[in-house]
Design an enzyme around this catalytic site. Structure first.
Site, PDB file in Angstrom:
ATOM      1  CB  CYS A   1       1.477  -6.608  -1.590  1.00 54.19           C
ATOM      2  SG  CYS A   1       2.335  -5.287  -2.483  1.00 54.19           S
TER       3      CYS A   1
ATOM      4  CG  HIS B   1      -2.903  -4.538  -1.992  1.00 53.80           C
ATOM      5  ND1 HIS B   1      -2.380  -4.724  -0.721  1.00 53.80           N
ATOM      6  CD2 HIS B   1      -1.891  -4.103  -2.762  1.00 53.80           C
ATOM      7  CE1 HIS B   1      -1.093  -4.426  -0.734  1.00 53.80           C
ATOM      8  NE2 HIS B   1      -0.770  -4.040  -1.963  1.00 53.80           N
TER       9      HIS B   1
ATOM     10  CD  GLU C   1      -5.099  -5.973   1.359  1.00 55.84           C
ATOM     11  OE1 GLU C   1      -5.176  -7.012   0.657  1.00 55.84           O
ATOM     12  OE2 GLU C   1      -4.254  -5.078   1.166  1.00 55.84           O
TER      13      GLU C   1
END
Ligand SMILES: *[C@@H]1O[C@H](CO)[C@@H](O)[C@H](O)[C@H]1NC(C)=O
Ligand SMILES: *[C@@H]1O[C@H](CO)[C@@H](O)[C@H](O)[C@H]1NC(C)=O
Ligand SMILES: *[C@@H]1O[C@H](CO)[C@@H](O)[C@H](O)[C@H]1NC(C)=O
Ligand SMILES: *[C@@H]1O[C@H](CO)[C@@H](O)[C@H](O)[C@H]1NC(C)=O
Ligand SMILES: *[C@@H]1O[C@H](CO)[C@@H](O)[C@H](O)[C@H]1NC(C)=O
Ligand SMILES: *[C@@H]1O[C@H](CO)[C@@H](O)[C@H](O)[C@H]1NC(C)=O
Length: 319
Positions: free
Chosen positions: A124, A234, A236
């Site tokens: 990001c 994202h 994660e």
């Protein structure tokens, strides 16, 4: 027959480094989390990035912003890869995230040119900072896509890329057909802006998506010459973040997250960088710090963060 020989040769030429890699995660200014704390802090790391690396067998050291070039050189010498996390800050601050990312990027490039395979993962904001680190100019464009999971539109080039060419077929199918990549951004990179700034040839664009205004942005890219990767989404968050309700948590969502984590941790095993002593290593690991549960507040974008103050930076001497 010929094919088999080639494959064997290419395996033989891989130099495996260590299997206990340590990844640095760059901290950043506290703009988007300071409101969650009564006292002032200087920097933070979102805990889900730490868990993400740990989920694939890596360990983490926090990397401070605002440090000397000498410090960042030690960071590269002692760690096996670096992660530039997402979040929210400007790139132009004197002792900030942008400056640190630029210094680290340039030193990592030097290392790679000397034959030390040192990977960078930008997520990001951490992907958007890669051209800044390369050029010293913030080239991001406005681009809105929040709280939204989408399938990746793979480019043909992805099948020959490092990031995707060895991905299991089912992972690629999931990524291209299900809503498993979570987006939360108001800036992005586009093919046009890379071209305009003369760096399109340095990057292989691997996948794209469209923002709310149908602007096509880069979702995944890798450096042509170095082990540097950027994803706008994202991975994660899928297993570790529950504050944004659009984050997918299905088994498939967790599987694709682990694919990306594992890819990067395996990349980081390809060098032999190591701390000069086990004592210094232990004193530098993230285990020395406790994450704070910010998700208890309705205003928190994250479940947990590691929050730091200048006083912690004396610990930077550890590294
Ligand atoms: C790492 O060290 C091992 C053992 O000394 C060696 O065999 C290997 O070639 C090294 N790998 C790299 C990438 O330097
Ligand atoms: C962080 O450091 C600043 C300035 O040194 C100080 O004003 C602030 O109270 C410190 N915050 C915490 C949580 O200790
Ligand atoms: C990093 O390692 C290189 C060689 O591997 C060495 O020349 C240099 O002094 C080291 N730098 C720091 C800051 O430790
Ligand atoms: C950094 O950039 C932001 C947004 O463009 C701007 O508002 C701010 O004044 C700049 N700060 C510095 C220190 O140049
Ligand atoms: C993905 O999300 C969009 C928008 O919410 C929806 O229309 C579409 O059906 C979803 N796709 C899948 C495969 O779930
Ligand atoms: C985020 O997306 C989820 C599911 O798509 C939705 O339930 C939720 O209301 C959205 N939250 C916001 C703040 O838009």
């Amino acid at each position: 027959m010929f094919k088999i020989v080639v494959i064997l040769l290419s395996y033989a030429s891989v130099n495996y480094g260590i299997d206990t890699p340590i990844i640095g995660i760059l901290s950043e200014e506290t703009y988007i989390v300071q409101h969650l704390f009564p006292e002032h802090y200087d920097s933070y790391i979102t805990a889900s990035y730490v868990k993400y690396i740990e989920s694939a067998g890596g360990r983490v050291v926090p990397v401070w912003i605002g440090q000397s070039e000498e410090y960042y050189r030690r960071v590269i010498n002692y760690t096996n890869g670096i992660l530039f996390p997402g979040g929210g800050t400007y790139f132009n601050e004197t002792k900030g995230y942008g400056k640190a990312a630029k210094q680290i990027y340039q030193i990592a490039l030097e290392a790679n040119k000397k034959g030390i395979y040192y990977p960078i993962w930008g997520c990001c904001l951490g992907m958007q900072v890669l051209p800044f680190a390369q050029l010293g100019v913030d080239i991001r464009v406005d681009c809105l896509l929040k709280n939204t999971s989408v399938p990746l539109n793979f480019k043909k080039t992805s099948s020959k890329s490092r990031l995707f060419s060895n991905a299991p077929k089912n992972i690629l199918e999931l990524l291209s057909s299900q809503n498993l990549t979570f987006n939360e951004h108001r800036y992005c990179l586009t093919q046009t802006v890379l071209k305009k700034n003369g760096i399109l040839n340095d990057w292989q664009i691997l996948a794209t998506n469209e923002d709310v205004n149908k602007l096509k942005f880069i979702s995944a890219m890798e450096s042509v010459n170095y082990p540097i990767y950027g994803v706008q989404f994202h991975p994660e968050k899928n297993p570790f973040e529950f504050e944004k309700k659009g984050v997918p948590h299905s088994k498939e969502a967790v599987d694709v997250s682990l694919y990306f984590a594992s890819f990067f941790v395996e990349e980081s095993k390809k060098n032999n960088n190591t701390f000069p002593s086990e004592e210094l290593e232990k004193k530098s690991l993230i285990y020395n710090y406790n994450p704070r549960y910010t998700g208890i507040s309705v205003k928190s974008p994250y479940e947990q963060v590691y929050i730091f103050n200048r006083t912690d930076f004396s610990a930077a001497q550890l590294l």
